[in-house]
Design a protein around this motif. Sequence first.
Motif, mmCIF file in Angstrom:
data_model
loop_
_atom_site.group_PDB
_atom_site.id
_atom_site.type_symbol
_atom_site.label_atom_id
_atom_site.label_comp_id
_atom_site.label_asym_id
_atom_site.label_seq_id
_atom_site.Cartn_x
_atom_site.Cartn_y
_atom_site.Cartn_z
ATOM 1 N N UNK A 725 -5.406 -6.236 -2.952
ATOM 2 C CA UNK A 725 -4.007 -6.051 -2.574
ATOM 3 C C UNK A 725 -3.145 -5.569 -3.723
ATOM 4 N N UNK A 726 -3.713 -5.546 -4.968
ATOM 5 C CA UNK A 726 -2.947 -5.053 -6.107
ATOM 6 C C UNK A 726 -2.854 -3.535 -6.103
ATOM 7 N N UNK A 727 -3.726 -2.878 -5.388
ATOM 8 C CA UNK A 727 -3.722 -1.412 -5.360
ATOM 9 C C UNK A 727 -2.544 -0.907 -4.535
ATOM 10 N N UNK A 728 -1.774 0.052 -5.095
ATOM 11 C CA UNK A 728 -0.623 0.605 -4.389
ATOM 12 C C UNK A 728 -1.053 1.306 -3.111
ATOM 13 N N UNK A 729 -2.198 1.983 -3.164
ATOM 14 C CA UNK A 729 -2.660 2.683 -1.968
ATOM 15 C C UNK A 729 -3.015 1.690 -0.862
ATOM 16 N N UNK A 730 -3.505 0.523 -1.277
ATOM 17 C CA UNK A 730 -3.802 -0.535 -0.307
ATOM 18 C C UNK A 730 -2.501 -1.073 0.304
#
Length: 773
Positions: A725-730
């Motif tokens: 969930x840390x990924x911006x794309x996620x």
Amino acid sequence: MLESQSNWIFTYNDKDGVDTENLQNVNVSPVVKRLLLQRGIETVEEATNFLNPSLEQLHNTSDFSQIDKAISRVKQAIEHGESILVYGDYDADGVTSTTVMVEALRESGAMCDYYIPNRFTEGYGPNEEAFREAHRQGFQLIITVDNGIAGIDEVAVANELGVDVIITDHHEVQERLPEAFAIIHPKCSENYPFKELAGVGVAFKFAEHLLGYFPKQFLDLVVIGTIADLVPLKDENRVLVHKGLQALSRSERKGIKALKKLCKIEGNVTEEDIGFRIAPRLNAVGRLQDANLAVDLLITEDSEEAEELAEYVQELNTERQKIVADITKEATDMFEASDSDKRVIIVAKEGWNQGVLGIVASKLVQTYYRPAIVLSIDSETNNAKGSARSIEGFDMFQNCMKHKDLFTHFGGHAQAAGMTLPLENVAELEMELDKLAKGQLTEADYKPQLTVSGSLAISEIDMELLETIDQLAPFGMANPKPLFHIEAIPTEMKQIGATKNHLKVKFVESGIQLDSIGFGFGDKATSVAKQTPIEVVGELQVNEWNGIRKPQLMIKDLAVTSWQLFDYRGVKNWSSQLDENLDNHYFVSFQGNDYNGLTISDKETVLSVTEPIDALYLLDLPSAVTDLQELLNKVDFKRLYVCFSTDGDYFRSLPSREEFKWLYQLLLKRKYFDYKTDAPKLAKYKGWKLEKIKFMFQVFHELHFLTRQDELIVLADNPSKKDLAEAEVYKARKNQLELEELFIYSSYTQLKTWFSEQMNKAEIPEEEIVYGL
């Protein structure tokens, strides 16, 4: 929201405070009692008289001023063998008045003939040359019917010639009266209790006084003229029409039988049969040629002649309809092409048939709902001649009389008038009437008025109710058919008719179905969103088909008072349903895209609009829910169109952590991944979409779990431990899925509920938010 075309006047609340105990001994339903109260009927005696019209309710003919003097003169003419001329008028009231008077005189033994002036060459009312010709032919007495009260100069000429004139009329009385031998006019008779008789009603009263008995044989004529002339159906008129309809239904008059056959009228004749079938045909004769033909039809005792005359009348009526359509088109085009914002329509053209200009004026009033005058120009005399029709609240007679010096001839009623004036005065008349209209009328006056008699639930409407309401018949002026207000959600709404110009609406409530028809309302079908309560004002009537009788509502107007949601999600050609006029329509793209050449607005542009917006179109999903919430909280709109595309949604849910783990384990095992070659194989093996695989690799790449070596994807050395969930794309995809779930995959009800909740939040006072009330 969908605005009504008319102003709805809910008058029934005005009588809610009236003590209905006064009518408790009247054996009618509560609905009829309310309707009686609305008509000003508040005592048992008044109600009994209204519900049971009888000849005993008619007034004494002796109450007419000068009627004894007039009858004495007629009897003198009979005794001395003088010739009497009945001078009539060319409309249905005029020709029936003429027929009544002629038959009464002949029954009394008079030598008489009749004359109706030509509308085109002589105009309405007394005509000097016609009076002189009557004198030359040896007539010593002229009796006018349905005209004469404005013939001051013409009567003076007759007096000079030694011809006596008896006027029987009902039109508005002007400042001066003709110096006639006698005037029989209810408004000139202080002691006569009822002032609203039609011309044929006055002639009938004269005939009764002359004959010395109640002449029932003329009732079939009286009812035609009374209904055709749109006089109030109260008091004597109600009695005459009630009894007249019965007489007309069984009439043996040859001309009437021929007319009924042509009109396909069988059984009991109704007021609608007269208003829409019989009267227009009688009127057509005088509109196109000499109206004496109509009197010939009514007076003939020869069946063969009656059928021939009726056929000719039918042909004239067909011709009249075409002429009306052509002139109305020209008049409408002229008005539409003008830049004028005048409150009174005046159109004039050379060559227009004078006989139909009143009908054309009526059609202009119906279309634009403002007073209208339609004139035919005579270039030889440099005069304009025509007819006027008006709206509620603007008395055409009184207002024109304020500028009577502009007219050569003028006469009529509050709602209708006829006139002749010099062509150079037309512009001044238009200017002066416009000033008067602007001073007397408000913006609300320029919409038709519908007087609503009551509100009904669908479950209350049945045949018993219709039969109860029918106790108030005959309906007409001053006793209109009651209109009822209904509010419900339609179960079906569709366009019908060859040109889809009409609307059919079906309501169902508690197992009761009510079908409704709205003629000319076909375009409203696309203006009402599904599952939306609509308000309808209409007239209840009986629909009979294959022997089955059931209630039906004839729609007079409809409205939607709440905002509406139109769901165009996934509809490819939604733009083809746009209104032709896109004024005050806003198309919002949150992503800044172009759509089919439409003028696109961003959120900030729409937020700056201060006036209510007619239609707001949402073309694509916002990047965040808050963007849309801000619009809903701050923008006032009537209709909201959701036009989100359902193309391009990659998958309906995020890959699970187990799926991410499985893909990472695959990389650990294989050490590399050739996307071009391996991704299709993996998609086939796992049943995943390529977009899903691509997304998972994007997340891994942003979190630095992997890197690229040439064309291969390989694991990164010593990656940091991070949550997916840390990924911006996620995060973005998760947000996108939440938006799609809310705005694309929700049901219509869910979507409208969400929109309503956001708008309602904006309406909650700050104190309520603070205290959670």
